[in-house]
Design an enzyme around this catalytic site. Structure first.
Site: not given
Ligand code: KE4
Length: 433
Positions: A143, A238, A266
């Site tokens: 993801y 990523d 993060k």
């Molecule tokens: P954000 O847009 O949520 O800041 O980041 C997206 C993203 C991109 N790449 C990786 C590897 C990620 O894990 C994420 C976001 N991770 C999720 C947890 N699995 C955030 C939690 C959520 O979606 O509420």
């Protein structure tokens, strides 16, 4: 009589879709009612009735120093006193950029965003602009945020056009995304044999954290790097989740791979909204205003987030930080694994630095999952029983079998022992049937 959380959830659902501002928070994967939190400190998070939970989500990774770390809070308070947002360059952005480029050798230039999604979306546009190609490659189970190009699963005929995983993504858009199996060097070679010089980039979670934690073989990364180089495709790591989490240098340091671009998020904002993408200067110079790939953001490089990040990096770069953090993960994961073995529970675990994963496989001879199919074959009912048993005992794990766990430097031996004890009680109950 409904509980406080049920009342809060009902109220939230009136004006917020699903009652949450991000789907995973809704407990859809594990059932039950999400716990509404209102404060956190160190390793603990507190619900609205001030019940304490030992927190292994840490806002999905950012809270590596523990919640409300005094140094970070002080930096944010001072920044707020100086104003919340200027929409101008500030020296704080430069400090963060310099620090990341100093720590991560593959990053020669970096651009801040306000989320991980923006970072990966921008990196893909940059790779397409730099190569003049349209196709991108991603992996099943990985993801990268919710931009259209990335909400795509493998279409019929793995190596052909992708199909949207979300409504609202045009098929004409999804067709440019090829999705192949994770941790499979042959799949990479076949993909490049078929599409080689049409591929703008490959984007990968170098250690997967969105199909729970899956650590690929070294050969996966070696093949990826070799094929991207041979075909002129941009390799994007990523590291939104793994950056500064699995080690100071991230997953790229662990595998000894130099990607062309890296995405962050993060941790670098210490809990405030930040993402970033960076890499080779030759590629990054295609980004506006230097080059023709447009990318922007009103709050990109926000001073509160930058000054929080500066404070946070001061502690992350102290010698021994990651050794201490991974020792805490070993304490927790090895303790839970030993308890599962004692009670005959088919638990498999992964861990690196401050990140860990737990899988309940169906048979005693089933190995640790190596790809998305292995993860989907796990026993989700057992996971859900474990999740709720831990929650009932004040241990807060990710409410999904497809998510990883995150340790903070503030988790104490008492926290870790209590967590192992809680797991042991649950496994003993499971073993009785
Ligand atoms: P954000 O847009 O949520 O800041 O980041 C997206 C993203 C991109 N790449 C990786 C590897 C990620 O894990 C994420 C976001 N991770 C999720 C947890 N699995 C955030 C939690 C959520 O979606 O509420």
């Amino acid at each position: 009589m409904s509980t406080k959380n049920e009342q809060l959830f009902a109220q939230a659902r009136k004006h917020i879709p699903g009652g949450v501002n991000s789907p995973v928070r809704a407990f859809a994967g594990v059932g039950g009612t999400p716990v509404f939190m209102h404060r956190a400190k160190g390793s603990k998070i507190y619900d609205t009735e001030d019940n304490a939970y030992i927190d292994y989500i840490g806002s999905w990774g950012p809270m590596i120093l523990g919640h409300a770390h005094p140094k970070v809070i002080d930096a944010v308070k001072k920044a707020a006193d100086d104003g919340l947002s200027f929409g101008t360059p500030t020296p704080f952005e430069t400090t963060v950029a310099d620090k990341i480029c100093e720590i991560v050798p593959s990053v020669e230039m970096i651009r801040m965003t306000s989320s991980g999604t923006e970072a990966t979306m921008s990196a893909i546009r940059l790779a397409r602009g730099y190569t003049g190609r349209d196709k991108i490659v991603k992996f099943e189970g990985c993801y990268h945020g919710h931009s259209d190009s990335l909400l795509v699963k493998a279409g019929s005929g793995m190596l052909d056009i992708g199909e949207p995983t979300s409504k609202g993504v045009p098929a004409d858009f999804a067709k440019h995304t090829i999705t192949i199996p994770f941790n499979n060097p042959d799949a990479i070679k076949e993909c490049f044999e078929k599409w080689g010089d049409e591929i703008a980039c490959v984007i990968v979670e170098p250690i997967a954290g969105n199909m729970n934690m899956v650590i690929p073989e070294q050969s996966f990364h070696d093949t990826l790097r070799e094929q991207c180089t041979a075909h002129g495709a941009v390799l994007i790591f990523d590291e939104v989740m793994t950056g500064f989490r699995v080690g100071l240098g991230g997953a790229q340091a662990h595998f000894g791979i130099q990607p062309d671009l890296t995405c962050f998020g993060k941790i670098i904002g210490a809990g405030l909204p930040v993402g970033a993408f960076g890499g080779k200067q030759e590629i990054m110079e295609y980004i506006a205003p230097m080059g023709g790939v447009y990318q922007a953001g009103t709050l990109s490089g926000n001073p509160l987030a930058m000054r929080a990040g500066i404070a946070m990096f001061e502690d992350l770069t102290v010698d021994g930080f990651y050794e201490e953090l991974s020792a805490k993960v070993d304490h927790l994961v090895d303790g839970i694994q030993a308890s599962a073995d004692k009670h005959g529970i088919n638990l498999r675990t992964n861990k690196l630095g401050g990140m860990f994963g737990m899988f309940f496989v169906k048979d005693a001879d089933t190995p640790t999952p190596l790809d998305f199919d292995d993860v989907t074959a796990c026993d989700m009912d057992v996971f859900n029983t474990f999740f709720h048993g831990m929650l009932d005992r004040g241990i807060y794990l990710a409410p999904s079998a497809y998510e990883a766990g995150f340790m903070s430097i503030k988790h104490s031996d008492e926290d870790l022992d209590a967590s192992v004890k809680a797991a042991d009680e649950i496994f003993a109950q499971m073993a009785k049937g």
